[in-house]
Enzyme design. Structure first.
Site, PDB file in Angstrom:
ATOM      1  N   CYS A 102      -2.320  -2.452  -9.919  1.00 53.81           N
ATOM      2  CA  CYS A 102      -2.750  -1.132  -9.432  1.00 53.81           C
ATOM      3  C   CYS A 102      -3.263  -0.273 -10.591  1.00 53.81           C
ATOM      4  O   CYS A 102      -2.544  -0.069 -11.573  1.00 53.81           O
ATOM      5  CB  CYS A 102      -1.585  -0.462  -8.725  1.00 53.81           C
ATOM      6  SG  CYS A 102      -2.088   1.050  -7.921  1.00 53.81           S
ATOM      7  N   GLN A 162       7.840  -4.658  -3.274  1.00 50.48           N
ATOM      8  CA  GLN A 162       7.092  -4.554  -4.537  1.00 50.48           C
ATOM      9  C   GLN A 162       7.658  -3.463  -5.438  1.00 50.48           C
ATOM     10  O   GLN A 162       7.839  -2.314  -5.008  1.00 50.48           O
ATOM     11  CB  GLN A 162       5.612  -4.270  -4.301  1.00 50.48           C
ATOM     12  CG  GLN A 162       4.829  -4.466  -5.607  1.00 50.48           C
ATOM     13  CD  GLN A 162       3.368  -4.083  -5.521  1.00 50.48           C
ATOM     14  OE1 GLN A 162       3.057  -2.919  -5.270  1.00 50.48           O
ATOM     15  NE2 GLN A 162       2.487  -5.032  -5.740  1.00 50.48           N
ATOM     16  N   MET A 199       0.848  -1.202   0.000  1.00 49.74           N
ATOM     17  CA  MET A 199       0.000   0.000   0.000  1.00 49.74           C
ATOM     18  C   MET A 199       0.875   1.240   0.000  1.00 49.74           C
ATOM     19  O   MET A 199       1.605   1.496   0.964  1.00 49.74           O
ATOM     20  CB  MET A 199      -0.905   0.032   1.237  1.00 49.74           C
ATOM     21  CG  MET A 199      -2.097  -0.892   1.148  1.00 49.74           C
ATOM     22  SD  MET A 199      -3.198  -0.680   2.544  1.00 49.74           S
ATOM     23  CE  MET A 199      -2.355  -1.603   3.819  1.00 49.74           C
ATOM     24  N   VAL A 200       0.805   1.997  -1.105  1.00 49.59           N
ATOM     25  CA  VAL A 200       1.499   3.280  -1.156  1.00 49.59           C
ATOM     26  C   VAL A 200       0.978   4.131  -0.007  1.00 49.59           C
ATOM     27  O   VAL A 200      -0.229   4.128   0.274  1.00 49.59           O
ATOM     28  CB  VAL A 200       1.251   3.957  -2.529  1.00 49.59           C
ATOM     29  CG1 VAL A 200       1.641   5.416  -2.502  1.00 49.59           C
ATOM     30  CG2 VAL A 200       2.019   3.221  -3.614  1.00 49.59           C
ATOM     31  N   GLY A 217      -8.846  -9.219  -1.423  1.00 45.95           N
ATOM     32  CA  GLY A 217     -10.110  -8.533  -1.678  1.00 45.95           C
ATOM     33  C   GLY A 217     -11.085  -8.716  -0.541  1.00 45.95           C
ATOM     34  O   GLY A 217     -11.592  -9.821  -0.316  1.00 45.95           O
ATOM     35  N   ALA A 218     -11.294  -7.605   0.219  1.00 47.98           N
ATOM     36  CA  ALA A 218     -12.326  -7.554   1.270  1.00 47.98           C
ATOM     37  C   ALA A 218     -12.158  -8.611   2.353  1.00 47.98           C
ATOM     38  O   ALA A 218     -13.152  -9.110   2.871  1.00 47.98           O
ATOM     39  CB  ALA A 218     -13.713  -7.629   0.646  1.00 47.98           C
ATOM     40  N   LYS A 272       1.515  -9.626  -8.505  1.00 47.93           N
ATOM     41  CA  LYS A 272       0.147  -9.374  -8.020  1.00 47.93           C
ATOM     42  C   LYS A 272      -0.672  -8.845  -9.190  1.00 47.93           C
ATOM     43  O   LYS A 272      -0.303  -7.843  -9.810  1.00 47.93           O
ATOM     44  CB  LYS A 272       0.191  -8.331  -6.886  1.00 47.93           C
ATOM     45  CG  LYS A 272      -1.163  -7.914  -6.344  1.00 47.93           C
ATOM     46  CD  LYS A 272      -0.976  -7.163  -5.028  1.00 47.93           C
ATOM     47  CE  LYS A 272      -2.267  -6.629  -4.469  1.00 47.93           C
ATOM     48  NZ  LYS A 272      -2.632  -5.306  -5.014  1.00 47.93           N
TER      49      LYS A 272
HETATM   50  C1  LIG Z   1      -3.879   3.186   0.353  1.00 54.53           C
HETATM   51  C2  LIG Z   1      -3.718   2.057  -0.641  1.00 54.53           C
HETATM   52  C3  LIG Z   1      -2.549   1.961  -1.372  1.00 54.53           C
HETATM   53  C4  LIG Z   1      -2.358   0.890  -2.262  1.00 54.53           C
HETATM   54  N1  LIG Z   1      -1.160   0.766  -2.902  1.00 54.53           N
HETATM   55  C5  LIG Z   1      -0.906  -0.358  -3.632  1.00 54.53           C
HETATM   56  C6  LIG Z   1       0.398  -0.642  -4.116  1.00 54.53           C
HETATM   57  O1  LIG Z   1       1.359   0.096  -3.875  1.00 54.53           O
HETATM   58  N2  LIG Z   1       0.566  -1.774  -4.857  1.00 54.53           N
HETATM   59  C7  LIG Z   1      -0.457  -2.654  -5.117  1.00 54.53           C
HETATM   60  O2  LIG Z   1      -0.245  -3.675  -5.779  1.00 54.53           O
HETATM   61  N3  LIG Z   1      -1.714  -2.411  -4.638  1.00 54.53           N
HETATM   62  C8  LIG Z   1      -1.934  -1.311  -3.889  1.00 54.53           C
HETATM   63  N4  LIG Z   1      -3.183  -1.128  -3.325  1.00 54.53           N
HETATM   64  C9  LIG Z   1      -4.219  -2.151  -3.523  1.00 54.53           C
HETATM   65  C10 LIG Z   1      -4.216  -3.150  -2.352  1.00 54.53           C
HETATM   66  O3  LIG Z   1      -2.965  -3.799  -2.236  1.00 54.53           O
HETATM   67  C11 LIG Z   1      -5.328  -4.195  -2.496  1.00 54.53           C
HETATM   68  O4  LIG Z   1      -5.118  -4.923  -3.676  1.00 54.53           O
HETATM   69  C12 LIG Z   1      -6.730  -3.580  -2.559  1.00 54.53           C
HETATM   70  O5  LIG Z   1      -6.895  -2.536  -1.638  1.00 54.53           O
HETATM   71  C13 LIG Z   1      -7.808  -4.658  -2.267  1.00 54.53           C
HETATM   72  O6  LIG Z   1      -7.629  -5.224  -0.989  1.00 54.53           O
HETATM   73  P1  LIG Z   1      -8.685  -4.918   0.192  1.00 54.53           P
HETATM   74  O7  LIG Z   1     -10.030  -5.276  -0.328  1.00 54.53           O
HETATM   75  O8  LIG Z   1      -8.229  -5.767   1.349  1.00 54.53           O
HETATM   76  O9  LIG Z   1      -8.594  -3.445   0.484  1.00 54.53           O
HETATM   77  C14 LIG Z   1      -3.391  -0.067  -2.451  1.00 54.53           C
HETATM   78  C15 LIG Z   1      -4.585   0.067  -1.721  1.00 54.53           C
HETATM   79  C16 LIG Z   1      -4.741   1.088  -0.816  1.00 54.53           C
HETATM   80  C17 LIG Z   1      -6.020   1.180  -0.023  1.00 54.53           C
END
Ligand SMILES: Cc1cc2nc3c(=O)[nH]c(=O)nc-3n(C[C@H](O)[C@H](O)[C@H](O)COP(=O)(O)O)c2cc1C
Length: 380
Positions: free
Chosen positions: A117, A88, A13-14, A223-224, A160
């Protein structure tokens, strides 16, 4: 070598996935943590530095102008992260991906390529989910990483992705990816155009898993997923498979303790209050950037709490610390920190004015503010 099967991990997560969040997730039972995506070219600008004060390894971009601070791009704390950190990379070029991976490989335990992403910072120049539309490039990046980085260093390469439009397209892509030599595939079970608030599509996880298993590649589903007990429920009652791993993003951003095997928060303390206190301790210990600490607090503290605003008004770690001391176990304020914060702002204004006055040359005499500003000539 790191293995991924059946593990529950912190998502890349960035902003949210900086060192304090990763360490807090690990302290609460995350099996592995992903770094935020860092673009290959950015990493290549960095200098590696061992930070003896914090006992961290820092990757920094040196400052261009004198007296300007350098930019911290990535910080790791080997004492707690070593053996559990996946880095990553954002890339659209095999050559740059290799160079970038080689730069960090001795400080991390695996390299992951972001092919999911959809945000602009990732898809511009063909990275992130843009790679799903250029599978030849994606496969070449992975093959080259396996050959030039993974094998020689004994570290796994992973990717990913998101789902494609149809099950058939997705399975075709998964088959190709599994043939590149990767050790793990993470599937964010939403299509590129889907937002996080939409329910993930989980109808054909078993089919994806079969392709992975046949190629000796582990599968992590994303995912969720809310927390560890939800993950166990999915493994047992939905996926029917304890070898499939889970990845948590947003719920871990809101509360990095979601990986806990059992809840540790005493009943009389609100979970977000406990998370907030602990996060600030990690952030302080590792000299986290104030902007990042505030970002995380804006995620951890509920919008309806008055502390959401109090923290937003802070401008230094000292102010954060003061405001935190006013937070009681019920999420209420012991005393209202507004007056203190107003005083801080007034002091800030006074010292800014004093500095400005010092800088202004007085050789011309009189009040410099009243001077007319003469524009520079166009060719200056
Ligand atoms: C704040 C934020 C930053 C993210 N940055 C990245 C990232 O750097 N690389 C990536 O592959 N996905 C990134 N994602 C996507 C998440 O890794 C993840 O795939 C997505 O939020 C779905 O998961 P969740 O349903 O548990 O939130 C980011 C998501 C969030 C909320």
């Amino acid at each position: 070598m790191v293995t991924y099967a059946g593990k529950l991990v912190l998502a890349p997560m960035v902003r949210a996935g900086e060192l304090p969040t990763r360490l807090m997730a690990l302290a609460h039972g995350a099996d592995l943590v992903w770094s935020p995506e860092i673009v290959d070219k950015k990493l290549l600008q960095c200098t590696r530095r061992e930070n003896t004060t914090l006992q961290t390894v820092d990757y920094v971009v040196p400052s261009k102008a004198q007296a300007r601070p350098e930019t911290l791009v990535f910080r790791t704390y080997p004492k707690l992260e070593s053996s559990r950190l996946i880095f990553q990379i954002g890339s659209a070029s095999p050559a740059l991906a290799i160079q970038a991976a080689l730069k960090v490989i001795n400080d991390v335990n695996g390299i992951d390529i972001n092919a999911g992403c959809p945000k602009h910072f990732s898809i511009h120049s063909g990275m992130g989910s843009a790679l799903l539309r250029t599978p030849d490039t994606l496969c070449l990046i992975l093959q080259e990483l396996v050959k030039n980085v993974g094998k020689p260093h004994g570290k796994p390469i992973s990717v990913k992705i998101r789902l494609l439009d149809t099950e058939q397209d997705t399975l075709q892509l998964v088959t190709r990816l599994c043939a590149t030599g990767i050790a793990n595939l993470t599937v964010h079970c939403r299509k590129t155009e889907m937002r996080n608030r939409e329910q993930p599509i989980t109808d054909y996880i078993a089919e994806i898993y079969e392709v992975c298993r046949a190629n000796n590649v582990s599968l992590i589903v994303n995912g969720a997923i809310h927390d560890r007990s939800h993950f166990h429920d999915l493994q047992t009652n939905h996926w029917g498979n304890s070898s499939i791993g889970g990845m948590i993003a947003e719920c871990a951003e809101r509360n990095p303790t979601v990986f806990d095997h059992t809840a540790h928060v005493p009943e009389q303390v609100l979970p977000w209050v406990a998370a907030c206190r602990e996060f600030i301790q990690w952030a302080t210990r590792f000299d986290n950037h104030i902007g990042n600490t505030k970002y995380m607090l804006s995620r951890i503290v509920p919008g309806k709490s008055r502390f959401f605003q109090y923290f937003a008004r802070c401008k230094s770690p000292g102010e954060i610390d003061y405001v935190l001391k006013q937070l009681n176990d019920d999420g209420d304020a012991q005393t209202d920190p507004s007056e203190y914060l107003e005083k801080c702002r007034a002091q800030e204004k006074t010292s800014k004015n004093a500095k400005r006055k010092k800088k202004q040359p007085d050789s011309l005499g009189g009040d410099v503010k009243k001077q007319k500003v003469v524009p520079l000539p166009a060719d200056a």
